[in-house]
Write a protein that holds these residues in place. Structure first.
Motif, PDB file in Angstrom:
ATOM      1  N   THR A 142     -26.162 -53.873 -79.928  1.00  0.00           N
ATOM      2  CA  THR A 142     -27.084 -53.002 -79.191  1.00  0.00           C
ATOM      3  C   THR A 142     -28.309 -52.665 -80.037  1.00  0.00           C
ATOM      4  O   THR A 142     -29.399 -52.491 -79.497  1.00  0.00           O
ATOM      5  CB  THR A 142     -26.410 -51.703 -78.731  1.00  0.00           C
ATOM      6  N   ASN A 143     -28.125 -52.584 -81.355  1.00  0.00           N
ATOM      7  CA  ASN A 143     -29.283 -52.377 -82.230  1.00  0.00           C
ATOM      8  C   ASN A 143     -30.219 -53.576 -82.173  1.00  0.00           C
ATOM      9  O   ASN A 143     -31.444 -53.421 -82.104  1.00  0.00           O
ATOM     10  CB  ASN A 143     -28.838 -52.129 -83.667  1.00  0.00           C
ATOM     11  N   PHE A 144     -29.648 -54.768 -82.205  1.00  0.00           N
ATOM     12  CA  PHE A 144     -30.466 -55.972 -82.079  1.00  0.00           C
ATOM     13  C   PHE A 144     -31.211 -55.983 -80.743  1.00  0.00           C
ATOM     14  O   PHE A 144     -32.404 -56.283 -80.680  1.00  0.00           O
ATOM     15  CB  PHE A 144     -29.616 -57.238 -82.194  1.00  0.00           C
ATOM     16  N   GLY A 180     -23.766 -46.906 -77.030  1.00  0.00           N
ATOM     17  CA  GLY A 180     -23.515 -48.283 -76.611  1.00  0.00           C
ATOM     18  C   GLY A 180     -22.878 -48.429 -75.244  1.00  0.00           C
ATOM     19  O   GLY A 180     -23.409 -49.097 -74.367  1.00  0.00           O
ATOM     20  N   TRP A 181     -21.725 -47.789 -75.019  1.00  0.00           N
ATOM     21  CA  TRP A 181     -21.049 -47.957 -73.737  1.00  0.00           C
ATOM     22  C   TRP A 181     -21.723 -47.176 -72.615  1.00  0.00           C
ATOM     23  O   TRP A 181     -21.590 -47.538 -71.450  1.00  0.00           O
ATOM     24  CB  TRP A 181     -19.580 -47.554 -73.840  1.00  0.00           C
ATOM     25  N   ALA A 182     -22.450 -46.136 -72.966  1.00  0.00           N
ATOM     26  CA  ALA A 182     -23.163 -45.386 -71.929  1.00  0.00           C
ATOM     27  C   ALA A 182     -24.311 -46.211 -71.361  1.00  0.00           C
ATOM     28  O   ALA A 182     -24.678 -46.055 -70.199  1.00  0.00           O
ATOM     29  CB  ALA A 182     -23.685 -44.077 -72.495  1.00  0.00           C
ATOM     30  N   ALA A 183     -24.854 -47.095 -72.168  1.00  0.00           N
ATOM     31  CA  ALA A 183     -25.999 -47.897 -71.738  1.00  0.00           C
ATOM     32  C   ALA A 183     -25.610 -49.244 -71.166  1.00  0.00           C
ATOM     33  O   ALA A 183     -26.439 -49.910 -70.544  1.00  0.00           O
ATOM     34  CB  ALA A 183     -26.930 -48.121 -72.935  1.00  0.00           C
ATOM     35  N   MET A 184     -24.364 -49.642 -71.346  1.00  0.00           N
ATOM     36  CA  MET A 184     -24.055 -51.049 -71.189  1.00  0.00           C
ATOM     37  C   MET A 184     -24.275 -51.678 -69.823  1.00  0.00           C
ATOM     38  O   MET A 184     -25.020 -52.631 -69.761  1.00  0.00           O
ATOM     39  CB  MET A 184     -22.636 -51.328 -71.666  1.00  0.00           C
ATOM     40  N   ALA A 204     -28.139 -51.680 -69.194  1.00  0.00           N
ATOM     41  CA  ALA A 204     -28.940 -52.423 -70.177  1.00  0.00           C
ATOM     42  C   ALA A 204     -28.842 -53.927 -69.940  1.00  0.00           C
ATOM     43  O   ALA A 204     -29.835 -54.648 -70.060  1.00  0.00           O
ATOM     44  CB  ALA A 204     -28.493 -52.073 -71.590  1.00  0.00           C
ATOM     45  N   LEU A 205     -27.660 -54.381 -69.596  1.00  0.00           N
ATOM     46  CA  LEU A 205     -27.475 -55.810 -69.338  1.00  0.00           C
ATOM     47  C   LEU A 205     -28.271 -56.258 -68.112  1.00  0.00           C
ATOM     48  O   LEU A 205     -28.969 -57.277 -68.143  1.00  0.00           O
ATOM     49  CB  LEU A 205     -25.987 -56.118 -69.165  1.00  0.00           C
ATOM     50  N   TRP A 206     -28.210 -55.485 -67.039  1.00  0.00           N
ATOM     51  CA  TRP A 206     -28.945 -55.849 -65.824  1.00  0.00           C
ATOM     52  C   TRP A 206     -30.448 -55.715 -66.011  1.00  0.00           C
ATOM     53  O   TRP A 206     -31.221 -56.529 -65.475  1.00  0.00           O
ATOM     54  CB  TRP A 206     -28.474 -55.023 -64.636  1.00  0.00           C
ATOM     55  N   LEU A 207     -30.881 -54.717 -66.755  1.00  0.00           N
ATOM     56  CA  LEU A 207     -32.316 -54.594 -67.032  1.00  0.00           C
ATOM     57  C   LEU A 207     -32.818 -55.740 -67.898  1.00  0.00           C
ATOM     58  O   LEU A 207     -33.945 -56.198 -67.740  1.00  0.00           O
ATOM     59  CB  LEU A 207     -32.622 -53.251 -67.701  1.00  0.00           C
ATOM     60  N   SER A 208     -31.966 -56.229 -68.796  1.00  0.00           N
ATOM     61  CA  SER A 208     -32.350 -57.390 -69.601  1.00  0.00           C
ATOM     62  C   SER A 208     -32.494 -58.641 -68.744  1.00  0.00           C
ATOM     63  O   SER A 208     -33.417 -59.435 -68.936  1.00  0.00           O
ATOM     64  CB  SER A 208     -31.326 -57.637 -70.704  1.00  0.00           C
ATOM     65  N   VAL A 209     -31.586 -58.801 -67.798  1.00  0.00           N
ATOM     66  CA  VAL A 209     -31.698 -59.942 -66.881  1.00  0.00           C
ATOM     67  C   VAL A 209     -32.993 -59.846 -66.078  1.00  0.00           C
ATOM     68  O   VAL A 209     -33.738 -60.826 -65.940  1.00  0.00           O
ATOM     69  CB  VAL A 209     -30.468 -60.003 -65.938  1.00  0.00           C
ATOM     70  N   LEU A 210     -33.281 -58.653 -65.564  1.00  0.00           N
ATOM     71  CA  LEU A 210     -34.507 -58.449 -64.800  1.00  0.00           C
ATOM     72  C   LEU A 210     -35.745 -58.677 -65.662  1.00  0.00           C
ATOM     73  O   LEU A 210     -36.719 -59.291 -65.212  1.00  0.00           O
ATOM     74  CB  LEU A 210     -34.525 -57.040 -64.206  1.00  0.00           C
ATOM     75  N   SER A 268     -28.201 -60.537 -76.805  1.00  0.00           N
ATOM     76  CA  SER A 268     -27.603 -59.472 -77.618  1.00  0.00           C
ATOM     77  C   SER A 268     -26.824 -58.492 -76.751  1.00  0.00           C
ATOM     78  O   SER A 268     -25.731 -58.047 -77.133  1.00  0.00           O
ATOM     79  CB  SER A 268     -28.687 -58.729 -78.391  1.00  0.00           C
ATOM     80  N   ASN A 269     -27.363 -58.144 -75.607  1.00  0.00           N
ATOM     81  CA  ASN A 269     -26.631 -57.261 -74.687  1.00  0.00           C
ATOM     82  C   ASN A 269     -25.352 -57.925 -74.185  1.00  0.00           C
ATOM     83  O   ASN A 269     -24.311 -57.280 -74.069  1.00  0.00           O
ATOM     84  CB  ASN A 269     -27.513 -56.858 -73.510  1.00  0.00           C
ATOM     85  N   TRP A 270     -25.440 -59.198 -73.890  1.00  0.00           N
ATOM     86  CA  TRP A 270     -24.255 -59.926 -73.445  1.00  0.00           C
ATOM     87  C   TRP A 270     -23.216 -59.997 -74.564  1.00  0.00           C
ATOM     88  O   TRP A 270     -22.013 -59.854 -74.318  1.00  0.00           O
ATOM     89  CB  TRP A 270     -24.633 -61.326 -72.968  1.00  0.00           C
ATOM     90  N   ALA A 271     -23.678 -60.203 -75.807  1.00  0.00           N
ATOM     91  CA  ALA A 271     -22.751 -60.251 -76.944  1.00  0.00           C
ATOM     92  C   ALA A 271     -22.058 -58.901 -77.129  1.00  0.00           C
ATOM     93  O   ALA A 271     -20.862 -58.851 -77.437  1.00  0.00           O
ATOM     94  CB  ALA A 271     -23.497 -60.645 -78.216  1.00  0.00           C
ATOM     95  N   TYR A 272     -22.785 -57.808 -76.937  1.00  0.00           N
ATOM     96  CA  TYR A 272     -22.143 -56.501 -77.044  1.00  0.00           C
ATOM     97  C   TYR A 272     -21.143 -56.294 -75.919  1.00  0.00           C
ATOM     98  O   TYR A 272     -20.073 -55.731 -76.122  1.00  0.00           O
ATOM     99  CB  TYR A 272     -23.180 -55.380 -77.032  1.00  0.00           C
ATOM    100  N   TRP A 273     -21.486 -56.751 -74.739  1.00  0.00           N
ATOM    101  CA  TRP A 273     -20.587 -56.613 -73.598  1.00  0.00           C
ATOM    102  C   TRP A 273     -19.269 -57.333 -73.856  1.00  0.00           C
ATOM    103  O   TRP A 273     -18.213 -56.865 -73.457  1.00  0.00           O
ATOM    104  CB  TRP A 273     -21.283 -57.178 -72.357  1.00  0.00           C
ATOM    105  N   THR A 274     -19.324 -58.479 -74.542  1.00  0.00           N
ATOM    106  CA  THR A 274     -18.112 -59.269 -74.753  1.00  0.00           C
ATOM    107  C   THR A 274     -17.375 -58.924 -76.043  1.00  0.00           C
ATOM    108  O   THR A 274     -16.152 -59.084 -76.105  1.00  0.00           O
ATOM    109  CB  THR A 274     -18.428 -60.776 -74.753  1.00  0.00           C
ATOM    110  N   THR A 275     -18.069 -58.448 -77.088  1.00  0.00           N
ATOM    111  CA  THR A 275     -17.418 -58.230 -78.378  1.00  0.00           C
ATOM    112  C   THR A 275     -17.236 -56.766 -78.755  1.00  0.00           C
ATOM    113  O   THR A 275     -16.447 -56.468 -79.639  1.00  0.00           O
ATOM    114  CB  THR A 275     -18.214 -58.900 -79.510  1.00  0.00           C
ATOM    115  N   GLU A 276     -18.001 -55.865 -78.161  1.00  0.00           N
ATOM    116  CA  GLU A 276     -17.968 -54.437 -78.453  1.00  0.00           C
ATOM    117  C   GLU A 276     -18.383 -54.107 -79.888  1.00  0.00           C
ATOM    118  O   GLU A 276     -18.007 -53.073 -80.429  1.00  0.00           O
ATOM    119  CB  GLU A 276     -16.589 -53.849 -78.160  1.00  0.00           C
TER     120      GLU A 276
END
Length: 128
Positions: A32-34, A93-97, A100-106, A19-27
């Motif tokens: 981010t809610n998901f 959304g963009w403040a966390a992006m 949030a993506l790296w924390l999800s990977v971790l 979901s974080n990756w999808a937000y990163w690519t689609t905006e």
């Protein structure tokens, strides 16, 4: 029961990563809610697994069959990263992006390794 709880957390963490990756690519802000809800779900499952493992370790202090200490540390790290990720996802959304993506990977890496440690520990306890 540990395996069920941790493997549910793995699937929820993976969903949050996607979901974080999808937000990163689609905006699209809904992603981010998901991710926020999936991260919260993974945090609940790892928290229950941690409490269960701590109680089991306290009850079986000197006997074989208690969860390994490395497994407990892994669950604690998963809870800490999940809590931090939830706090980061509470931002705009963009403040966390990037964080949030790296924390999800971790989180996915930690919960997968912890699940593997738990599975190895379960095999050792069940084996004669």
């Amino acid at each position: 029961m540990h395996a069920l709880l941790v493997f549910c957390a793995i699937s929820l963490s993976l969903g949050a990563l996607l979901s974080n990756w999808a937000y990163w690519t689609t905006e699209q802000i809904q992603w981010t809610n998901f991710a926020s809800w999936l991260t919260a779900g993974a945090l609940v499952f790892t928290g229950v697994a941690l409490v269960w493992a701590l109680v089991e370790r306290a009850l079986r202090r000197n006997r074989h069959g208690a969860p390994p200490l490395l497994y407990l540390l892994g669950l604690t790290a998963c809870c800490a990263v999940g809590l931090l990720s939830s706090l980061v996802l509470a931002k705009d959304g963009w403040a966390a992006m990037p964080a949030a993506l790296w924390l999800s990977v971790l989180a996915v890496l930690l919960v997968t390794v912890t699940g593997g440690l738990g599975a190895v520990g379960l095999r050792r306890r069940v084996a004669p």
